[in-house]
Scaffold this motif. Sequence first.
Motif, PDB file in Angstrom:
ATOM      1  N   THR A  98       0.855  -1.184   0.000  1.00  0.00           N
ATOM      2  CA  THR A  98       0.000   0.000   0.000  1.00  0.00           C
ATOM      3  C   THR A  98       0.893   1.236   0.000  1.00  0.00           C
ATOM      4  O   THR A  98       2.118   1.133  -0.075  1.00  0.00           O
ATOM      5  N   ASN A  99       0.295   2.404   0.070  1.00  0.00           N
ATOM      6  CA  ASN A  99       1.046   3.654   0.164  1.00  0.00           C
ATOM      7  C   ASN A  99       0.915   4.238   1.557  1.00  0.00           C
ATOM      8  O   ASN A  99      -0.051   3.958   2.277  1.00  0.00           O
ATOM      9  N   ALA A 100       1.858   5.057   1.931  1.00  0.00           N
ATOM     10  CA  ALA A 100       1.838   5.685   3.249  1.00  0.00           C
ATOM     11  C   ALA A 100       0.712   6.711   3.328  1.00  0.00           C
ATOM     12  O   ALA A 100       0.373   7.371   2.340  1.00  0.00           O
ATOM     13  N   THR A 101       0.129   6.821   4.502  1.00  0.00           N
ATOM     14  CA  THR A 101      -0.838   7.867   4.790  1.00  0.00           C
ATOM     15  C   THR A 101      -0.425   8.558   6.086  1.00  0.00           C
ATOM     16  O   THR A 101       0.478   8.111   6.785  1.00  0.00           O
ATOM     17  N   THR A 102      -1.121   9.650   6.398  1.00  0.00           N
ATOM     18  CA  THR A 102      -0.806  10.433   7.594  1.00  0.00           C
ATOM     19  C   THR A 102      -1.896  10.239   8.630  1.00  0.00           C
ATOM     20  O   THR A 102      -3.080  10.411   8.331  1.00  0.00           O
ATOM     21  N   SER A 103      -1.502   9.891   9.851  1.00  0.00           N
ATOM     22  CA  SER A 103      -2.480   9.695  10.926  1.00  0.00           C
ATOM     23  C   SER A 103      -2.843  11.036  11.557  1.00  0.00           C
ATOM     24  O   SER A 103      -2.218  12.063  11.288  1.00  0.00           O
ATOM     25  N   MET A 104      -3.861  11.013  12.426  1.00  0.00           N
ATOM     26  CA  MET A 104      -4.313  12.249  13.068  1.00  0.00           C
ATOM     27  C   MET A 104      -3.270  12.849  14.002  1.00  0.00           C
ATOM     28  O   MET A 104      -3.304  14.043  14.289  1.00  0.00           O
ATOM     29  N   ASP A 105      -2.335  12.002  14.481  1.00  0.00           N
ATOM     30  CA  ASP A 105      -1.291  12.515  15.364  1.00  0.00           C
ATOM     31  C   ASP A 105       0.013  12.759  14.622  1.00  0.00           C
ATOM     32  O   ASP A 105       1.084  12.860  15.233  1.00  0.00           O
ATOM     33  N   GLY A 106      -0.066  12.847  13.286  1.00  0.00           N
ATOM     34  CA  GLY A 106       1.095  13.230  12.495  1.00  0.00           C
ATOM     35  C   GLY A 106       2.156  12.165  12.355  1.00  0.00           C
ATOM     36  O   GLY A 106       3.350  12.463  12.331  1.00  0.00           O
ATOM     37  N   LYS A 107       1.740  10.912  12.218  1.00  0.00           N
ATOM     38  CA  LYS A 107       2.674   9.818  11.999  1.00  0.00           C
ATOM     39  C   LYS A 107       2.450   9.206  10.621  1.00  0.00           C
ATOM     40  O   LYS A 107       1.350   9.267  10.074  1.00  0.00           O
ATOM     41  N   ILE A 108       3.497   8.609  10.062  1.00  0.00           N
ATOM     42  CA  ILE A 108       3.400   7.915   8.788  1.00  0.00           C
ATOM     43  C   ILE A 108       2.919   6.492   9.064  1.00  0.00           C
ATOM     44  O   ILE A 108       3.547   5.750   9.820  1.00  0.00           O
ATOM     45  N   VAL A 109       1.787   6.108   8.467  1.00  0.00           N
ATOM     46  CA  VAL A 109       1.217   4.773   8.687  1.00  0.00           C
ATOM     47  C   VAL A 109       0.936   4.116   7.338  1.00  0.00           C
ATOM     48  O   VAL A 109       0.850   4.776   6.304  1.00  0.00           O
ATOM     49  N   TYR A 110       0.763   2.792   7.384  1.00  0.00           N
ATOM     50  CA  TYR A 110       0.565   2.016   6.156  1.00  0.00           C
ATOM     51  C   TYR A 110      -0.641   1.073   6.303  1.00  0.00           C
ATOM     52  O   TYR A 110      -0.626  -0.042   5.827  1.00  0.00           O
ATOM     53  N   THR A 111      -1.668   1.538   6.976  1.00  0.00           N
ATOM     54  CA  THR A 111      -2.813   0.675   7.284  1.00  0.00           C
ATOM     55  C   THR A 111      -3.993   0.879   6.335  1.00  0.00           C
ATOM     56  O   THR A 111      -4.942   0.098   6.373  1.00  0.00           O
ATOM     57  N   ASP A 112      -3.964   1.908   5.508  1.00  0.00           N
ATOM     58  CA  ASP A 112      -5.081   2.176   4.595  1.00  0.00           C
ATOM     59  C   ASP A 112      -4.845   1.514   3.238  1.00  0.00           C
ATOM     60  O   ASP A 112      -3.705   1.353   2.802  1.00  0.00           O
ATOM     61  N   ASN A 113      -5.943   1.161   2.583  1.00  0.00           N
ATOM     62  CA  ASN A 113      -5.875   0.605   1.229  1.00  0.00           C
ATOM     63  C   ASN A 113      -5.877   1.769   0.239  1.00  0.00           C
ATOM     64  O   ASN A 113      -6.923   2.295  -0.112  1.00  0.00           O
ATOM     65  N   VAL A 114      -4.703   2.169  -0.201  1.00  0.00           N
ATOM     66  CA  VAL A 114      -4.550   3.363  -1.037  1.00  0.00           C
ATOM     67  C   VAL A 114      -4.531   2.964  -2.510  1.00  0.00           C
ATOM     68  O   VAL A 114      -3.839   2.031  -2.907  1.00  0.00           O
ATOM     69  N   LYS A 115      -5.301   3.702  -3.312  1.00  0.00           N
ATOM     70  CA  LYS A 115      -5.370   3.447  -4.749  1.00  0.00           C
ATOM     71  C   LYS A 115      -4.875   4.667  -5.518  1.00  0.00           C
ATOM     72  O   LYS A 115      -4.878   5.789  -4.995  1.00  0.00           O
ATOM     73  N   SER A 116      -4.462   4.443  -6.750  1.00  0.00           N
ATOM     74  CA  SER A 116      -4.001   5.563  -7.577  1.00  0.00           C
ATOM     75  C   SER A 116      -5.159   6.533  -7.807  1.00  0.00           C
ATOM     76  O   SER A 116      -6.316   6.132  -7.912  1.00  0.00           O
ATOM     77  N   GLY A 117      -4.824   7.806  -7.875  1.00  0.00           N
ATOM     78  CA  GLY A 117      -5.842   8.837  -8.044  1.00  0.00           C
ATOM     79  C   GLY A 117      -6.224   9.516  -6.747  1.00  0.00           C
ATOM     80  O   GLY A 117      -6.748  10.644  -6.768  1.00  0.00           O
ATOM     81  N   GLN A 118      -5.988   8.868  -5.602  1.00  0.00           N
ATOM     82  CA  GLN A 118      -6.330   9.476  -4.322  1.00  0.00           C
ATOM     83  C   GLN A 118      -5.309  10.537  -3.950  1.00  0.00           C
ATOM     84  O   GLN A 118      -4.103  10.295  -3.995  1.00  0.00           O
ATOM     85  N   TYR A 119      -5.798  11.722  -3.589  1.00  0.00           N
ATOM     86  CA  TYR A 119      -4.946  12.823  -3.136  1.00  0.00           C
ATOM     87  C   TYR A 119      -3.803  13.106  -4.112  1.00  0.00           C
ATOM     88  O   TYR A 119      -2.667  13.386  -3.715  1.00  0.00           O
ATOM     89  N   GLY A 120      -4.133  13.020  -5.403  1.00  0.00           N
ATOM     90  CA  GLY A 120      -3.161  13.335  -6.445  1.00  0.00           C
ATOM     91  C   GLY A 120      -2.135  12.255  -6.692  1.00  0.00           C
ATOM     92  O   GLY A 120      -1.160  12.471  -7.419  1.00  0.00           O
TER      93      GLY A 120
END
Length: 326
Positions: free
Chosen positions: A79-101
């Motif tokens: 998957t791709n890295a995302t940002t948590s609410m406390d400002g950490k890099i996490v890899y728990t979301d299922n990220v697809k192309s097109g999301q957030y550019g």
Amino acid sequence: MNKKIIYVILMALFATFSFMFTTQKVKADIDGVTVTPLIGDSDISDRFQIIGKPNSTRTLKISLSNFGIRKIRLRIVPTNATTSMDGKIVYTDNVKSGQYGLKYAFADMTKAQTISLMAGKTKDVSFKVKLPSGKIDNLILGGFNIYALESSVSGNANVPVWITDSNKPVGGIVTLHNLALDVMNKKPHIIVNLQNKELGMMKNVIVHMTVKRKSWLDRFNLGDKTMIADLTYPKVAPNSRIPVDFDQNTTPIKAGTYVVKGAARSGKATWTFHKTYTITQDQANNINKRCKGLIYNKTTTYILIVCVLVSLIFLIFWAIWYSGRS
């Protein structure tokens, strides 16, 4: 000697030798499991770093060890890295192309795998990563999210994979993405999602944000209070949302028009935001019915009752006055 004691001693020796002869382990929050990226000759030991040409293929290997007493099934998901609410890099979301550019998703470059790991065993898992055909502008921050398929085993481990065409550091750009609703711990939340829409990691992003629901009661200073958030995100992943959370606690979500204002700052760069969003009654009801312990504000109801009573009293006096003239 008791068989149980022998087993414990053997497991301890196994863990000791594994620690001595493997590279640095990735922090794993899965009970009894260690995860080690097999990097090879590199000063970087906690992640894979690929500097490659378009259409090239790389093989990545991860070593997994089960120090528990039972067989475990592990799922390894790219998957791709995302940002948590406390400002950490996490890899728990299922990220697809097109999301957030995001132009290239790491999930499109390699396949997820499921492995079974017996107690006291170690297994190396290989992944063939096919880089995209187009030019990689700056940084793709991918990774493997590893978790147990057994419901009795919680937690996960992450192995980052940085893909770039160079080692040049790049920044990001923060924009306002949307306003969303969610339920956490049976409490309603309003979330303003900013986004870093560029392929650059950001550090120390400072956010000041206000959310205000518009109401006719604002004329009498009886409307909903302005919600304020002042947050700092130590790290923000490339092409990821930056969630700004407004915990409503016991206050139910109300339908209406919400005005979002704010600013974000990173280093010398500053971005400002001002937009209006609408929350429908159906959206509010869908969130509120999933929450518990909500306290409804009856101010509007009381004001309407007072207005009706005053109108009735006025009509009664007017009727008495009018009948006295005739």
